[in-house]
Design a protein around this motif. Structure first.
Motif, PDB file in Angstrom:
ATOM      1  N   ARG A 159       0.840  -1.188   0.000  1.00  0.00           N
ATOM      2  CA  ARG A 159       0.000   0.000   0.000  1.00  0.00           C
ATOM      3  C   ARG A 159       0.877   1.240   0.000  1.00  0.00           C
ATOM      4  N   ALA A 160       0.463   2.251  -0.773  1.00  0.00           N
ATOM      5  CA  ALA A 160       1.179   3.521  -0.823  1.00  0.00           C
ATOM      6  C   ALA A 160       0.188   4.653  -0.639  1.00  0.00           C
ATOM      7  N   ALA A 161       0.621   5.721   0.003  1.00  0.00           N
ATOM      8  CA  ALA A 161      -0.196   6.914   0.177  1.00  0.00           C
ATOM      9  C   ALA A 161       0.527   8.095  -0.444  1.00  0.00           C
ATOM     10  N   VAL A 162      -0.260   8.972  -1.041  1.00  0.00           N
ATOM     11  CA  VAL A 162       0.256  10.219  -1.604  1.00  0.00           C
ATOM     12  C   VAL A 162      -0.498  11.359  -0.937  1.00  0.00           C
ATOM     13  N   ILE A 163       0.230  12.315  -0.392  1.00  0.00           N
ATOM     14  CA  ILE A 163      -0.403  13.480   0.219  1.00  0.00           C
ATOM     15  C   ILE A 163      -0.230  14.657  -0.726  1.00  0.00           C
ATOM     16  N   GLY A 164      -1.348  15.134  -1.257  1.00  0.00           N
ATOM     17  CA  GLY A 164      -1.356  16.194  -2.262  1.00  0.00           C
ATOM     18  C   GLY A 164      -1.851  15.657  -3.588  1.00  0.00           C
ATOM     19  N   ALA A 165      -2.948  16.249  -4.107  1.00  0.00           N
ATOM     20  CA  ALA A 165      -3.548  15.742  -5.350  1.00  0.00           C
ATOM     21  C   ALA A 165      -3.426  16.747  -6.481  1.00  0.00           C
ATOM     22  N   GLY A 166      -2.265  17.413  -6.556  1.00  0.00           N
ATOM     23  CA  GLY A 166      -1.961  18.233  -7.714  1.00  0.00           C
ATOM     24  C   GLY A 166      -1.255  17.402  -8.768  1.00  0.00           C
ATOM     25  N   LEU A 167      -0.570  18.065  -9.689  1.00  0.00           N
ATOM     26  CA  LEU A 167       0.105  17.331 -10.765  1.00  0.00           C
ATOM     27  C   LEU A 167       1.182  16.393 -10.241  1.00  0.00           C
ATOM     28  N   ALA A 168       1.993  16.855  -9.292  1.00  0.00           N
ATOM     29  CA  ALA A 168       3.064  16.004  -8.767  1.00  0.00           C
ATOM     30  C   ALA A 168       2.478  14.784  -8.063  1.00  0.00           C
ATOM     31  N   GLY A 169       1.427  14.999  -7.277  1.00  0.00           N
ATOM     32  CA  GLY A 169       0.805  13.885  -6.589  1.00  0.00           C
ATOM     33  C   GLY A 169       0.179  12.886  -7.540  1.00  0.00           C
ATOM     34  N   ALA A 170      -0.482  13.406  -8.577  1.00  0.00           N
ATOM     35  CA  ALA A 170      -1.091  12.521  -9.572  1.00  0.00           C
ATOM     36  C   ALA A 170      -0.030  11.695 -10.290  1.00  0.00           C
ATOM     37  N   ALA A 171       1.093  12.328 -10.638  1.00  0.00           N
ATOM     38  CA  ALA A 171       2.170  11.605 -11.325  1.00  0.00           C
ATOM     39  C   ALA A 171       2.755  10.526 -10.432  1.00  0.00           C
ATOM     40  N   ALA A 172       2.980  10.850  -9.149  1.00  0.00           N
ATOM     41  CA  ALA A 172       3.521   9.864  -8.220  1.00  0.00           C
ATOM     42  C   ALA A 172       2.553   8.693  -8.062  1.00  0.00           C
ATOM     43  N   ALA A 173       1.271   9.004  -7.954  1.00  0.00           N
ATOM     44  CA  ALA A 173       0.269   7.955  -7.779  1.00  0.00           C
ATOM     45  C   ALA A 173       0.211   7.044  -8.989  1.00  0.00           C
ATOM     46  N   ARG A 174       0.260   7.625 -10.172  1.00  0.00           N
ATOM     47  CA  ARG A 174       0.212   6.810 -11.383  1.00  0.00           C
ATOM     48  C   ARG A 174       1.441   5.909 -11.491  1.00  0.00           C
ATOM     49  N   ALA A 175       2.610   6.450 -11.150  1.00  0.00           N
ATOM     50  CA  ALA A 175       3.836   5.650 -11.221  1.00  0.00           C
ATOM     51  C   ALA A 175       3.789   4.501 -10.220  1.00  0.00           C
ATOM     52  N   LEU A 176       3.314   4.760  -9.011  1.00  0.00           N
ATOM     53  CA  LEU A 176       3.222   3.717  -7.997  1.00  0.00           C
ATOM     54  C   LEU A 176       2.202   2.649  -8.400  1.00  0.00           C
ATOM     55  N   SER A 177       1.069   3.103  -8.914  1.00  0.00           N
ATOM     56  CA  SER A 177       0.033   2.162  -9.336  1.00  0.00           C
ATOM     57  C   SER A 177       0.514   1.285 -10.481  1.00  0.00           C
ATOM     58  N   ALA A 178       1.251   1.897 -11.423  1.00  0.00           N
ATOM     59  CA  ALA A 178       1.766   1.141 -12.568  1.00  0.00           C
ATOM     60  C   ALA A 178       2.757   0.060 -12.144  1.00  0.00           C
ATOM     61  N   ARG A 179       3.359   0.250 -10.973  1.00  0.00           N
ATOM     62  CA  ARG A 179       4.314  -0.747 -10.458  1.00  0.00           C
ATOM     63  C   ARG A 179       3.650  -1.752  -9.531  1.00  0.00           C
ATOM     64  N   GLY A 180       2.317  -1.712  -9.466  1.00  0.00           N
ATOM     65  CA  GLY A 180       1.598  -2.751  -8.743  1.00  0.00           C
ATOM     66  C   GLY A 180       1.217  -2.439  -7.318  1.00  0.00           C
ATOM     67  N   LEU A 181       1.376  -1.207  -6.866  1.00  0.00           N
ATOM     68  CA  LEU A 181       0.998  -0.863  -5.507  1.00  0.00           C
ATOM     69  C   LEU A 181      -0.443  -0.359  -5.463  1.00  0.00           C
ATOM     70  N   ASP A 182      -1.122  -0.595  -4.343  1.00  0.00           N
ATOM     71  CA  ASP A 182      -2.435  -0.006  -4.090  1.00  0.00           C
ATOM     72  C   ASP A 182      -2.219   1.404  -3.550  1.00  0.00           C
ATOM     73  N   VAL A 183      -2.795   2.405  -4.202  1.00  0.00           N
ATOM     74  CA  VAL A 183      -2.484   3.799  -3.900  1.00  0.00           C
ATOM     75  C   VAL A 183      -3.730   4.542  -3.429  1.00  0.00           C
ATOM     76  N   VAL A 184      -3.560   5.347  -2.385  1.00  0.00           N
ATOM     77  CA  VAL A 184      -4.600   6.259  -1.912  1.00  0.00           C
ATOM     78  C   VAL A 184      -3.992   7.663  -1.875  1.00  0.00           C
ATOM     79  N   LEU A 185      -4.729   8.654  -2.393  1.00  0.00           N
ATOM     80  CA  LEU A 185      -4.295  10.048  -2.324  1.00  0.00           C
ATOM     81  C   LEU A 185      -5.155  10.794  -1.310  1.00  0.00           C
ATOM     82  N   PHE A 186      -4.509  11.679  -0.545  1.00  0.00           N
ATOM     83  CA  PHE A 186      -5.202  12.532   0.416  1.00  0.00           C
ATOM     84  C   PHE A 186      -4.893  13.993   0.086  1.00  0.00           C
TER      85      PHE A 186
END
Length: 331
Positions: free
Chosen positions: A5-32
């Protein structure tokens, strides 16, 4: 085996990019995100005025792309109807009033507003808005996020922080862990503020441009919202103050700022005075001194930070920073 599981704090462009990269590598991602919706400085403000309903892109005015990853996102957004090219008349005007066309380049905008591009990047993601994270506890592989309302979420094996440096410093100082190097970099970064004024003139007028970069005076940028694809409603403009003026009047009340900038637009360019206006202060608008690396990790390699403040004042750099952090955390 359970997925990490991975968490991203911040849902701007940087947060969205980090979330997509983590998800593409197989992690379950939640953004806050503490806001009511996505976007950060790409958010869109809607308002009812005496002349009708309007929307304003009062932060980032347009996007440009040079790299493959960000270009792919913009093409994806265009296909979804969430982005298009802005072909308005853009000029640079010097202190003497002399105008020349800005360099020809592809300028992207969100449709109907800039936050539509961030929404596209977050498609399919688990995003929790109205969640203000204040600190993290725990350790490598078991991070617990604490929120302002007393709630907690976790454990998370990986944690990406994509918030402005001032907020990052406060967050890390309250948290468990060894973050001295990350805090030092955030302390060294410098960001300038920007006062933005959204205004609806009493009558339509054409100053000879749809977007103008300005030298001299309080104003640094003006843009006609109704020149952008997907924008409807009455004539509306966004005015950005210069960094120096914004710094000098940082603590002024919004009404005073709105009056000062709309009056300057009237005096310099004949923009009619408003029937409605509102000022918004971007306290952390443009990075002027950056660490120069796309991300930083804590000693465990499981918590990191990203954002445009690490590279420079362009939306694409925020995206590249978040993308790099996501890949590094997933390794």
């Amino acid at each position: 085996m359970a997925r990490q599981r991975a968490a991203v704090i911040g849902a701007g462009l940087a947060g969205a990019a980090a979330a997509r990269a983590l998800s593409a590598r197989g992690l379950d991602v939640v953004l806050f995100d503490k806001g009511r919706g996505p976007g950060g400085r790409m958010s869109t403000r809607r308002a009812s005025t005496p002349l009708g309903d309007v929307s304003f892109d009062h932060g980032a005015q347009f996007l440009t792309a040079t790299g493959e990853s960000f270009s792919t996102l913009l093409t994806e957004a265009q296909t979804a109807g969430a982005a298009d090219l802005w072909t308005g008349r853009t000029v640079s005007i010097d202190r003497g009033g002399n105008a020349e066309s800005l360099r020809d380049k592809t300028r992207w905008v969100g449709v109907p507003g800039m936050n539509a591009i961030v929404k596209t990047a977050l498609t399919g993601m688990d995003v929790r808005f109205g969640s203000r994270a204040v600190r993290v506890s725990g350790e490598d592989g078991a991070w617990i996020i604490h929120f302002e309302d007393g709630k907690t979420e976790g454990p998370f094996q990986k944690l990406a922080l994509t918030i402005p440096p001032e907020q990052l410093i406060e967050f890390l100082a309250r948290s468990d862990g060894e973050f001295s190097a990350m805090i030092a970099e955030a302390l060294a970064a410098k960001l300038s503020p920007c006062w933005a004024v959204m205004t609806v003139p009493e009558t339509a007028a054409d100053p000879g441009f749809d977007g103008a970069k300005l030298l001299g005076g309080a104003l640094r940028w003006m843009a006609r919202m109704t020149s952008r694809p997907g924008q409807t409603g009455p004539e509306s403009w966004v005015l950005h103050a210069s960094p120096d003026w914004s710094e000098a009047f940082l603590e002024s009340d919004p009404e005073t700022v709105a009056r000062a900038l709309t009056e300057e637009a009237f005096i310099r360019f004949g923009l009619p005075l408003p029937v409605w206006s509102q000022a918004h202060r971007w306290r952390y608008a443009l990075v002027t001194e950056a660490p120069g690396t796309p991300f930083a990790l804590d000693p465990t390699g499981t918590l990191g930070c990203a954002g445009d403040w690490r590279l420079g004042p362009r939306a694409e750099l925020a995206w590249e920073s978040g993308d790099a952090l996501g890949d590094a955390l997933a390794d």
